[in-house]
Scaffold this active site. Sequence first.
Site, mmCIF file in Angstrom:
data_model
loop_
_atom_site.group_PDB
_atom_site.id
_atom_site.type_symbol
_atom_site.label_atom_id
_atom_site.label_comp_id
_atom_site.label_asym_id
_atom_site.label_seq_id
_atom_site.Cartn_x
_atom_site.Cartn_y
_atom_site.Cartn_z
ATOM 1 N N LYS A 54 0.859 -1.191 0.000
ATOM 2 C CA LYS A 54 0.000 0.000 0.000
ATOM 3 C C LYS A 54 0.897 1.242 0.000
ATOM 4 O O LYS A 54 1.747 1.413 0.892
ATOM 5 C CB LYS A 54 -0.868 -0.036 1.263
ATOM 6 C CG LYS A 54 -2.194 0.644 1.145
ATOM 7 C CD LYS A 54 -3.003 0.303 2.395
ATOM 8 C CE LYS A 54 -4.318 1.008 2.457
ATOM 9 N NZ LYS A 54 -4.947 0.808 3.776
HETATM 10 O O1 G3P Z 1 -7.884 1.722 5.037
HETATM 11 C C1 G3P Z 1 -7.982 2.887 5.754
HETATM 12 C C2 G3P Z 1 -9.234 3.658 5.530
HETATM 13 O O2 G3P Z 1 -10.295 2.803 5.343
HETATM 14 C C3 G3P Z 1 -9.404 4.740 6.556
HETATM 15 O O3 G3P Z 1 -10.635 4.772 7.192
HETATM 16 O O4 G3P Z 1 -12.249 5.573 8.890
HETATM 17 O O5 G3P Z 1 -9.792 6.052 9.184
HETATM 18 O O6 G3P Z 1 -11.111 7.223 7.429
HETATM 19 P P1 G3P Z 1 -10.967 5.973 8.235
#
Ligand code: G3P
Length: 220
Positions: A84
Amino acid sequence: MKIFLDTADLEELRTAARWGVLDGVTTNPTLFAKAAGGSYESVLAEICTLTPGPVSAEVVAENADGMVAQGRAFSKIAPNIVVKIPMSEQGLEAIARLRAEGIRTNCTLVFSTNQGLLAAKAGAVLVSPFVGRLDDISEDGMTVVRQLVEVFVTHEIRAEVLAASMRHPLHATQAALAGAHIVTLPFKVLQQMVHHPLTDSGIVQFRADWEKAQRARGAA
Ligand code: G3P
């Protein structure tokens, strides 16, 4: 649409695997920090035994050389590791260099359709628009998912759109309707998708009626 879990929590991953709905996993430094002990590499190795699907491992280096070095090291953990890489000038270079070595990448922190297009062009096999974080700043995050799906179809781009930063079950439905190839969900959102109040009350009612019938027949 494939369903990935957005977690480094092994128990959550084992549970989703038992349910038969785990197609892959995404992790990042924040999710690793929340998970139980062990090095990032050891946690990734364990996760890779729980699914044959792609498991995203995120680099933290700031320049392309460092990202490529980390990516090479992650790719040796298991064949299903996908590296990633954050969207940036250095990130695009790292994606292109890793692609030349046959190492698959997932471009993360994508917030616009143009960023996603560039990520795919550089060679990322997965492109991850962050829906919830756009919603957080009063933009419609799902628009980026919808546009990327359309652009990839129109221009026959083979990269897959991975809808990320999913905060609630409606996001999963909207991503599916938008044609996302993959959605990555926190375990809590996956659990919320399983349940419906009428399903839960229906199960209770059926069991109560069954027991009532058993008692009536026993009494007869
Ligand atoms: O893979 C990471 C992404 O899904 C982040 O999610 O909820 O931290 O914005 P969030």
